[in-house]
Motif scaffolding. Structure first.
Motif, PDB file in Angstrom:
ATOM      1  N   TRP A 203      -9.424 -13.813 -20.633  1.00 39.22           N
ATOM      2  CA  TRP A 203      -9.310 -12.512 -21.296  1.00 39.22           C
ATOM      3  C   TRP A 203      -8.903 -12.623 -22.757  1.00 39.22           C
ATOM      4  O   TRP A 203      -9.120 -11.737 -23.546  1.00 39.22           O
ATOM      5  CB  TRP A 203      -8.289 -11.622 -20.573  1.00 39.22           C
ATOM      6  CG  TRP A 203      -8.677 -11.308 -19.172  1.00 39.22           C
ATOM      7  CD1 TRP A 203      -9.945 -11.228 -18.680  1.00 39.22           C
ATOM      8  CD2 TRP A 203      -7.801 -11.021 -18.083  1.00 39.22           C
ATOM      9  NE1 TRP A 203      -9.929 -10.910 -17.349  1.00 39.22           N
ATOM     10  CE2 TRP A 203      -8.623 -10.779 -16.953  1.00 39.22           C
ATOM     11  CE3 TRP A 203      -6.412 -10.955 -17.941  1.00 39.22           C
ATOM     12  CZ2 TRP A 203      -8.092 -10.449 -15.714  1.00 39.22           C
ATOM     13  CZ3 TRP A 203      -5.891 -10.628 -16.699  1.00 39.22           C
ATOM     14  CH2 TRP A 203      -6.726 -10.395 -15.594  1.00 39.22           C
ATOM     15  N   GLY A 204      -8.257 -13.737 -23.085  1.00 40.92           N
ATOM     16  CA  GLY A 204      -7.666 -13.871 -24.410  1.00 40.92           C
ATOM     17  C   GLY A 204      -8.591 -13.571 -25.568  1.00 40.92           C
ATOM     18  O   GLY A 204      -8.265 -12.745 -26.414  1.00 40.92           O
ATOM     19  N   PRO A 205      -9.770 -14.233 -25.609  1.00 39.33           N
ATOM     20  CA  PRO A 205     -10.653 -13.976 -26.756  1.00 39.33           C
ATOM     21  C   PRO A 205     -11.019 -12.497 -26.876  1.00 39.33           C
ATOM     22  O   PRO A 205     -11.051 -11.958 -27.983  1.00 39.33           O
ATOM     23  CB  PRO A 205     -11.889 -14.820 -26.420  1.00 39.33           C
ATOM     24  CG  PRO A 205     -11.409 -15.860 -25.490  1.00 39.33           C
ATOM     25  CD  PRO A 205     -10.286 -15.245 -24.702  1.00 39.33           C
ATOM     26  N   GLY A 206     -11.263 -11.829 -25.728  1.00 34.59           N
ATOM     27  CA  GLY A 206     -11.591 -10.400 -25.765  1.00 34.59           C
ATOM     28  C   GLY A 206     -10.466  -9.596 -26.382  1.00 34.59           C
ATOM     29  O   GLY A 206     -10.683  -8.777 -27.275  1.00 34.59           O
ATOM     30  N   TYR A 207      -9.243  -9.867 -25.905  1.00 31.27           N
ATOM     31  CA  TYR A 207      -8.097  -9.131 -26.448  1.00 31.27           C
ATOM     32  C   TYR A 207      -7.914  -9.396 -27.933  1.00 31.27           C
ATOM     33  O   TYR A 207      -7.616  -8.484 -28.705  1.00 31.27           O
ATOM     34  CB  TYR A 207      -6.817  -9.513 -25.703  1.00 31.27           C
ATOM     35  CG  TYR A 207      -6.666  -8.812 -24.375  1.00 31.27           C
ATOM     36  CD1 TYR A 207      -6.774  -7.423 -24.294  1.00 31.27           C
ATOM     37  CD2 TYR A 207      -6.395  -9.519 -23.210  1.00 31.27           C
ATOM     38  CE1 TYR A 207      -6.644  -6.780 -23.080  1.00 31.27           C
ATOM     39  CE2 TYR A 207      -6.257  -8.880 -21.995  1.00 31.27           C
ATOM     40  CZ  TYR A 207      -6.383  -7.509 -21.931  1.00 31.27           C
ATOM     41  OH  TYR A 207      -6.255  -6.869 -20.747  1.00 31.27           O
ATOM     42  N   MET A 208      -8.118 -10.650 -28.334  1.00 29.66           N
ATOM     43  CA  MET A 208      -7.936 -10.948 -29.753  1.00 29.66           C
ATOM     44  C   MET A 208      -8.950 -10.208 -30.600  1.00 29.66           C
ATOM     45  O   MET A 208      -8.637  -9.714 -31.681  1.00 29.66           O
ATOM     46  CB  MET A 208      -8.051 -12.457 -29.975  1.00 29.66           C
ATOM     47  CG  MET A 208      -6.750 -13.155 -29.649  1.00 29.66           C
ATOM     48  SD  MET A 208      -6.603 -14.817 -30.267  1.00 29.66           S
ATOM     49  CE  MET A 208      -8.148 -15.578 -29.908  1.00 29.66           C
ATOM     50  N   LEU A 209     -10.181 -10.130 -30.086  1.00 30.83           N
ATOM     51  CA  LEU A 209     -11.221  -9.463 -30.860  1.00 30.83           C
ATOM     52  C   LEU A 209     -10.941  -7.965 -31.017  1.00 30.83           C
ATOM     53  O   LEU A 209     -11.171  -7.390 -32.079  1.00 30.83           O
ATOM     54  CB  LEU A 209     -12.587  -9.671 -30.196  1.00 30.83           C
ATOM     55  CG  LEU A 209     -13.204 -11.049 -30.365  1.00 30.83           C
ATOM     56  CD1 LEU A 209     -14.377 -11.226 -29.424  1.00 30.83           C
ATOM     57  CD2 LEU A 209     -13.644 -11.247 -31.803  1.00 30.83           C
ATOM     58  N   VAL A 210     -10.472  -7.327 -29.950  1.00 27.64           N
ATOM     59  CA  VAL A 210     -10.286  -5.880 -30.045  1.00 27.64           C
ATOM     60  C   VAL A 210      -8.889  -5.526 -30.566  1.00 27.64           C
ATOM     61  O   VAL A 210      -8.590  -4.345 -30.735  1.00 27.64           O
ATOM     62  CB  VAL A 210     -10.547  -5.165 -28.698  1.00 27.64           C
ATOM     63  CG1 VAL A 210     -11.980  -5.394 -28.248  1.00 27.64           C
ATOM     64  CG2 VAL A 210      -9.564  -5.589 -27.643  1.00 27.64           C
ATOM     65  N   ALA A 211      -8.061  -6.541 -30.833  1.00 26.17           N
ATOM     66  CA  ALA A 211      -6.686  -6.241 -31.249  1.00 26.17           C
ATOM     67  C   ALA A 211      -6.597  -5.306 -32.464  1.00 26.17           C
ATOM     68  O   ALA A 211      -5.832  -4.329 -32.428  1.00 26.17           O
ATOM     69  CB  ALA A 211      -5.935  -7.546 -31.521  1.00 26.17           C
ATOM     70  N   PRO A 212      -7.356  -5.568 -33.546  1.00 28.52           N
ATOM     71  CA  PRO A 212      -7.244  -4.631 -34.671  1.00 28.52           C
ATOM     72  C   PRO A 212      -7.598  -3.198 -34.281  1.00 28.52           C
ATOM     73  O   PRO A 212      -6.921  -2.248 -34.699  1.00 28.52           O
ATOM     74  CB  PRO A 212      -8.267  -5.176 -35.684  1.00 28.52           C
ATOM     75  CG  PRO A 212      -8.552  -6.555 -35.267  1.00 28.52           C
ATOM     76  CD  PRO A 212      -8.297  -6.643 -33.802  1.00 28.52           C
ATOM     77  N   ALA A 213      -8.635  -3.047 -33.454  1.00 31.86           N
ATOM     78  CA  ALA A 213      -9.019  -1.711 -33.011  1.00 31.86           C
ATOM     79  C   ALA A 213      -7.901  -1.074 -32.190  1.00 31.86           C
ATOM     80  O   ALA A 213      -7.615   0.115 -32.331  1.00 31.86           O
ATOM     81  CB  ALA A 213     -10.310  -1.779 -32.199  1.00 31.86           C
TER      82      ALA A 213
END
Lengths: 325, 302
Positions: free
Chosen positions: A34-44
């Motif tokens: 899940w990590g990469p997904g969370y990192m990608l959407v973190a700014p949003a």
């Protein structure tokens, strides 16, 4: 769906799939998936928290408080702010004006937008570039449109009144923006003008998807133009009209620029709608508590529209699916 | 299918039969229909264009001609003195620069947040994903007037009132949900195989985004950039509430309160309005094509 569901495993560099993992999988495995997904959407996510969740909570909190400026010290006052709004004699007319404004905008924009879409969908040679010209009012900034109409509606020197006088219609030359009787009509025309091309584009896009065979078949059966419109065009536009309706209601509730620039809510509050009242209470009178309570009430109204929108779009989908089956 | 089969036959028939065969009644009906449509189309064009034409005409008039009676539509002599006055006005020029800085910064940040978020939502599944997508949609429909009070408090607290970063932050609220939705729709249509091949070759995630995803998505990125730029360029409410004084005032607010001791100089106001409208006009005429291309080309191009 299944393709993209399989992706995280693949993109995660060979991490096992969700289903293959033991019940008590390690945090490391979860993070790898899940990590990469969370990192990608973190700014949003940060923006959502900051721009939606936090404002809602803050507004709710302020709406039951008295806020002292400039320290922002708050005192809990229960539902006092709401009681003050609901008992004020100004509130009912405010709500009525807001309704008139929203209804006026919706009727003006959708009827003109629908009519224009039908005209430009008739596939008559020479109308394609005319369509491009009709869209122009929608493309210019709202501030520009509002100033333009303010200039046109000027009592003494505006082109509308000057033309009426030149044609000998002196008595028709009214004080459009300065009189409570005509101000609402004038701002509705200006705001409707700026928005009807958008409705036209929405409807045109849908119209071009209606199969021509339907019309041909109906014509062979002897249907006249009205029947074609009533039994083919209108039913196929149902869902897009609902979308336009919702969007225009939100746009009407949300509108601010045009009214502030053309009338500032006047004369004698004739064009003061709910949104302007929030602004004036909050930043004219600096009563942030009451402004927040007004915001909460309007927010509830928008929420109702949002729920209605969800239900309507689901109904439209169901209708489409049943139509296909 | 049937249309394609019919068309040549129809053309053949038209070539064999002389066109005179069409009866007078049919001709009348076709031309009557066309005349009706043309009339209505011109009525809509007039309604759309006359106000704009009057604005342009006003901008090209001398001070005296602006108030002429009866109204004159074609200015003679036409003058550019209003435009000259606008460009020589230091307050307007600084507000023009403010708008430019804010719109460019907002666009850049919206693109970064948009690409990352859209890619994350499009290619990964994780708990809370649907909730976040719904929140995005809701943020898009969120009425702006409702949030001015909490935003005001936030900006005061962060000490960002009347600054570029503060304005960019609040402008983003109106833009980033749409940016993510548009790009997500585009990414969903890109075949996954290209990215898989890149991973096989040992691409890391940042490399994958920078070397594969972004180059493929150029049309969609252009459309999103234009959309963001125009929304930021036109924004008025946030600009009004979160600036004070001239130093950070954008063009939209400057034009809204374009009044001096002599009242409103309509010629100059209209000239400045035309200048402010130009970027929007240019972008709209390009972006319509871009949008269509972005949506139709993306899936095939890889």
């Amino acid at each position: 769906m299944s393709l993209s569901r399989a992706t995280p495993g693949r993109l995660g560099g060979g991490a096992p799939r969700e289903a293959d993992l033991p019940l008590r999988q390690s945090w490391r495995a979860r993070w790898r998936e899940w990590g990469p997904g969370y990192m990608l959407v973190a700014p949003a996510v940060v923006l959502i928290l900051l721009m939606m969740l936090y404002p809602v909570l803050q507004t709710l909190y302020f709406s039951v408080s008295r806020v002292q400026l400039p320290s922002f010290r708050t005192t809990f006052v229960g539902l006092d702010n709401f009681a003050r709004i609901l008992s004020s004699p100004d509130t009912l007319p405010l709500a009525q004006r807001t309704l008139v404004w929203v209804a006026g905008i919706v009727v003006f924009r959708i009827s003109l937008g629908l009519a224009a879409a039908l005209v430009f969908n008739a596939r008559v040679p020479g109308t394609v570039w005319l369509r491009a010209l009709v869209i122009l009012p929608w493309t210019i900034p709202s501030v520009v449109g509002a100033n333009l109409w303010r200039w046109i509606f000027q009592t003494d020197s505006g082109v509308l009144n000057q033309s009426l006088r030149a044609w000998g219609l002196e008595s028709w030359a009214l004080n459009w923006l300065g009189s409570p009787d005509t101000a609402m009509l004038a701002v509705i025309v200006a705001y409707g003008w700026a928005g009807f091309p958008f409705v036209m584009l929405l409807i045109l896009a849908r119209l071009q998807g209606v199969p021509q065979e339907l019309y041909e078949a109906a014509r062979i059966d002897g249907a006249n133009a009205w029947q074609l419109f009533r039994y083919i065009t209108l039913p196929s536009l149902k869902s897009v009209l609902v979308v336009a309706l919702i969007l225009e209601i939100v746009s009407g509730l949300n509108s601010f620029d045009t009214l502030v620039i053309m009338t500032g809510g006047g004369p004698a509050k004739a064009t003061q709608i709910w949104g302007l009242e929030i602004y004036k209470t909050g930043f004219g009178a600096f009563n942030l508590g009451v402004a927040s309570a007004l915001s909460v009430l309007m927010f509830i109204a928008v929420l109702v529209v949002f729920v209605f929108y969800g239900a309507a779009s689901r109904a439209a989908q169901r209708q489409r699916r049943e139509g296909l089956a | 299918m049937s249309l394609a089969a019919d068309a040549p036959a129809g053309r053949l028939r038209a070539a064999v039969d002389p066109p005179r065969r069409r009866t007078l009644r049919q001709l009348l009906r076709v031309w009557g229909h066309r005349l009706l449509i043309w009339t209505l189309a011109f009525a809509f064009v007039a309604f759309s264009l006359l106000p704009l034409a009057w604005g342009v005409s006003t901008a090209l008039k001398t001070k005296e001609a602006v108030y002429a009676f009866p109204p004159v539509w074609i200015p003679s002599p036409a003058t550019l003195e209003n435009f000259a006055a606008v460009f020589a006005n230091p307050a307007l020029f600084s507000s023009f620069l403010n708008t430019l800085v804010i719109a460019l910064a907002t666009t850049a940040i919206a693109l970064v947040v948009g690409v990352l978020g859209a890619y994350g939502f499009s290619r990964y599944r994780f708990p809370g994903r649907d909730t976040l997508l719904w929140s995005l949609l809701f943020t898009k429909l969120f009425p702006r007037v409702v949030v001015i009070v909490p935003f005001f408090v936030t900006l005061r607290w962060l000490d960002l009132m009347n600054t570029y970063p503060g304005l960019v932050l609040v402008y983003l609220m109106a833009i980033f949900p749409v940016a993510i939705w548009m790009l997500k729709g585009f990414f969903d249509n890109i075949p996954i195989e290209i990215e898989e091949a890149a991973i096989m070759d040992g691409c890391s995630l940042p490399q994958l985004l920078w070397l594969v995803v972004i180059p493929i998505s150029r049309p969609a990125l252009a459309a999103v950039a234009m959309y963001s730029f125009i929304i930021a360029w036109n924004e008025f409410l946030f600009a009004l509430v979160f600036t004070n004084g001239l130093s950070r005032r954008p063009l939209s607010v400057a034009l809204a309160f374009f009044i001096d001791e002599n009242g409103i100089r309509w010629g100059e106001l209209m000239a400045a309005s035309i200048v402010m409208s130009l970027p929007a006009l240019v972008v709209f005429s390009i972006a319509q094509k871009m949008l269509v291309r972005g949506l139709s080309e993306g899936a095939v191009k890889g």
